[in-house]
Design a protein around this motif. Sequence first.
Motif, PDB file in Angstrom:
ATOM      1  N   ASP A 130      40.872  50.698  36.450  1.00  0.00           N
ATOM      2  CA  ASP A 130      40.001  49.601  36.637  1.00  0.00           C
ATOM      3  C   ASP A 130      39.545  48.080  35.102  1.00  0.00           C
ATOM      4  O   ASP A 130      39.849  49.036  34.085  1.00  0.00           O
ATOM      5  CB  ASP A 130      38.349  49.765  37.677  1.00  0.00           C
ATOM      6  N   VAL A 131      39.513  46.802  35.714  1.00  0.00           N
ATOM      7  CA  VAL A 131      39.549  46.184  34.516  1.00  0.00           C
ATOM      8  C   VAL A 131      38.274  45.185  35.466  1.00  0.00           C
ATOM      9  O   VAL A 131      37.535  45.413  36.059  1.00  0.00           O
ATOM     10  CB  VAL A 131      40.621  44.900  34.605  1.00  0.00           C
ATOM     11  N   ALA A 132      37.466  44.736  33.586  1.00  0.00           N
ATOM     12  CA  ALA A 132      36.259  44.121  34.008  1.00  0.00           C
ATOM     13  C   ALA A 132      36.608  43.023  33.422  1.00  0.00           C
ATOM     14  O   ALA A 132      36.284  42.439  31.631  1.00  0.00           O
ATOM     15  CB  ALA A 132      35.078  45.083  33.101  1.00  0.00           C
ATOM     16  N   ILE A 133      35.895  41.855  33.522  1.00  0.00           N
ATOM     17  CA  ILE A 133      36.106  40.540  33.070  1.00  0.00           C
ATOM     18  C   ILE A 133      34.751  40.382  32.559  1.00  0.00           C
ATOM     19  O   ILE A 133      34.018  39.945  34.104  1.00  0.00           O
ATOM     20  CB  ILE A 133      37.445  39.394  34.493  1.00  0.00           C
ATOM     21  N   SER A 138      26.868  38.125  30.739  1.00  0.00           N
ATOM     22  CA  SER A 138      26.702  38.714  31.549  1.00  0.00           C
ATOM     23  C   SER A 138      27.434  37.905  33.158  1.00  0.00           C
ATOM     24  O   SER A 138      27.144  38.696  33.711  1.00  0.00           O
ATOM     25  CB  SER A 138      25.233  39.298  31.604  1.00  0.00           C
ATOM     26  N   TYR A 139      28.287  37.324  33.366  1.00  0.00           N
ATOM     27  CA  TYR A 139      28.514  37.256  34.346  1.00  0.00           C
ATOM     28  C   TYR A 139      30.701  38.170  34.631  1.00  0.00           C
ATOM     29  O   TYR A 139      30.975  38.076  33.394  1.00  0.00           O
ATOM     30  CB  TYR A 139      29.367  36.069  34.412  1.00  0.00           C
ATOM     31  N   ALA A 140      30.922  38.025  35.538  1.00  0.00           N
ATOM     32  CA  ALA A 140      32.011  38.870  36.194  1.00  0.00           C
ATOM     33  C   ALA A 140      32.513  37.661  36.872  1.00  0.00           C
ATOM     34  O   ALA A 140      31.358  37.463  37.843  1.00  0.00           O
ATOM     35  CB  ALA A 140      31.762  40.489  36.694  1.00  0.00           C
ATOM     36  N   LEU A 141      33.684  38.021  36.852  1.00  0.00           N
ATOM     37  CA  LEU A 141      34.585  37.205  38.090  1.00  0.00           C
ATOM     38  C   LEU A 141      34.790  38.112  39.394  1.00  0.00           C
ATOM     39  O   LEU A 141      35.487  39.116  38.792  1.00  0.00           O
ATOM     40  CB  LEU A 141      35.354  36.646  37.072  1.00  0.00           C
ATOM     41  N   GLY A 142      34.525  38.092  40.229  1.00  0.00           N
ATOM     42  CA  GLY A 142      35.468  38.896  41.232  1.00  0.00           C
ATOM     43  C   GLY A 142      36.335  38.101  42.552  1.00  0.00           C
ATOM     44  O   GLY A 142      36.787  37.130  42.297  1.00  0.00           O
ATOM     45  N   THR A 157      42.749  47.635  38.581  1.00  0.00           N
ATOM     46  CA  THR A 157      41.429  47.252  40.132  1.00  0.00           C
ATOM     47  C   THR A 157      40.504  46.696  39.124  1.00  0.00           C
ATOM     48  O   THR A 157      40.353  47.210  38.190  1.00  0.00           O
ATOM     49  CB  THR A 157      41.275  48.625  40.132  1.00  0.00           C
ATOM     50  N   ASN A 158      40.187  46.079  40.229  1.00  0.00           N
ATOM     51  CA  ASN A 158      38.703  44.708  39.032  1.00  0.00           C
ATOM     52  C   ASN A 158      37.230  45.837  39.678  1.00  0.00           C
ATOM     53  O   ASN A 158      36.537  45.917  40.563  1.00  0.00           O
ATOM     54  CB  ASN A 158      38.480  43.415  39.963  1.00  0.00           C
ATOM     55  N   VAL A 159      36.477  45.906  38.226  1.00  0.00           N
ATOM     56  CA  VAL A 159      34.852  46.499  38.044  1.00  0.00           C
ATOM     57  C   VAL A 159      34.189  45.087  39.420  1.00  0.00           C
ATOM     58  O   VAL A 159      33.607  46.331  40.133  1.00  0.00           O
ATOM     59  CB  VAL A 159      34.679  47.010  37.314  1.00  0.00           C
ATOM     60  N   ALA A 160      34.973  44.239  39.830  1.00  0.00           N
ATOM     61  CA  ALA A 160      33.784  43.384  40.045  1.00  0.00           C
ATOM     62  C   ALA A 160      33.444  43.522  41.942  1.00  0.00           C
ATOM     63  O   ALA A 160      32.716  43.602  42.352  1.00  0.00           O
ATOM     64  CB  ALA A 160      33.997  41.683  39.693  1.00  0.00           C
ATOM     65  N   ASP A 161      34.671  43.724  41.789  1.00  0.00           N
ATOM     66  CA  ASP A 161      34.888  44.033  43.113  1.00  0.00           C
ATOM     67  C   ASP A 161      34.706  45.133  44.141  1.00  0.00           C
ATOM     68  O   ASP A 161      33.502  44.755  45.182  1.00  0.00           O
ATOM     69  CB  ASP A 161      37.107  43.683  43.799  1.00  0.00           C
ATOM     70  N   ALA A 162      34.767  46.176  43.102  1.00  0.00           N
ATOM     71  CA  ALA A 162      33.960  47.689  43.204  1.00  0.00           C
ATOM     72  C   ALA A 162      32.591  46.954  43.537  1.00  0.00           C
ATOM     73  O   ALA A 162      31.466  47.736  44.404  1.00  0.00           O
ATOM     74  CB  ALA A 162      34.623  48.889  42.926  1.00  0.00           C
ATOM     75  N   GLY A 169      29.720  36.481  39.478  1.00  0.00           N
ATOM     76  CA  GLY A 169      28.320  36.769  39.249  1.00  0.00           C
ATOM     77  C   GLY A 169      27.758  37.875  38.443  1.00  0.00           C
ATOM     78  O   GLY A 169      29.003  38.207  37.572  1.00  0.00           O
ATOM     79  N   ARG A 170      26.644  37.489  38.319  1.00  0.00           N
ATOM     80  CA  ARG A 170      26.221  38.118  36.814  1.00  0.00           C
ATOM     81  C   ARG A 170      25.861  40.351  37.420  1.00  0.00           C
ATOM     82  O   ARG A 170      25.544  39.967  38.226  1.00  0.00           O
ATOM     83  CB  ARG A 170      24.622  37.810  36.400  1.00  0.00           C
ATOM     84  N   VAL A 171      26.424  40.652  36.697  1.00  0.00           N
ATOM     85  CA  VAL A 171      26.618  41.874  35.905  1.00  0.00           C
ATOM     86  C   VAL A 171      25.733  42.008  35.437  1.00  0.00           C
ATOM     87  O   VAL A 171      25.788  42.138  33.514  1.00  0.00           O
ATOM     88  CB  VAL A 171      28.040  42.415  35.849  1.00  0.00           C
ATOM     89  N   PRO A 172      24.405  43.263  35.549  1.00  0.00           N
ATOM     90  CA  PRO A 172      23.476  43.518  34.237  1.00  0.00           C
ATOM     91  C   PRO A 172      23.984  44.320  32.905  1.00  0.00           C
ATOM     92  O   PRO A 172      25.445  45.260  33.907  1.00  0.00           O
ATOM     93  CB  PRO A 172      22.610  43.547  35.023  1.00  0.00           C
TER      94      PRO A 172
END
Length: 249
Positions: A130-133, A138-142, A157-162, A169-172
């Motif tokens: 899995d990949v986190a952008i 703290s923004y991620a791209l989904g 696999t995109n972490v933001a999607d999961a 969107g922001r991911v703390p």
Amino acid sequence: MNVCTDQLAMLLAADGQLISVSSLARDADYSMLAEDAAAYPINYGRAEEIHQLQPDLALAGTFTTRSTVAMLRRLGIRVEEFAPETSLDDIRSNLQRMGALLGREDEAAELVAAFDARLAGLAGDRSDLDVAIYEPDSYALGPGTLAHAVVEAAGLTNVADALGVTGMGRVPLEIMVMQAPDILVTTDDSDQVRVRAEENFAHPAFRRVAATSRTLSLPGPHWVCGGPFTLDAIELLQNAAADIEVGRP
């Protein structure tokens, strides 16, 4: 008048056909073709300066200054607007549309064919990784972003999607730490915090995640606009995945 249409036009225009590009086209923080853009006069998207150039066609993005676009149309200048690319299909269709607008259909078809041929050579499946952008503040791209399309095309696999993130969107940071992504992609390779929005990158918890993940820097131009250069991002992600052993804890 838009950094994305600038790049599409630079890829396809005949000699002497393109008479000006936006100032952002020369900015390497936004443009993958910044060096190529140095060959063209720049504009700042003001209706007065565009009108003085007397173009047959002005190229804008759907988010380009609305007052400028409206004024140019009132002045009788044809303006064509392009929506941002959020998928690989968007890249193909925008290349084809730009080719049609510039009378360069054959050149556009060649670019699309070369794009598809290279993409076919990049096919692979590492969905176990899995990949986190992760961007400043703290923004991620989904899903719904070009970055997500790149991750999918890389077979990852995109972490933001999961996490249910759509678009940007922001991911703390706490959530990102718990996800412990296999590959952590940031848009800046600097170790210095220059603005408060980048403080998440200096936090000890983020540093720990970065130390245990395969960290990859892909600056903003890889995600801002779509083009043949988007395939570079796919290849870089796949190279990062190749460095990781399957089943790594």
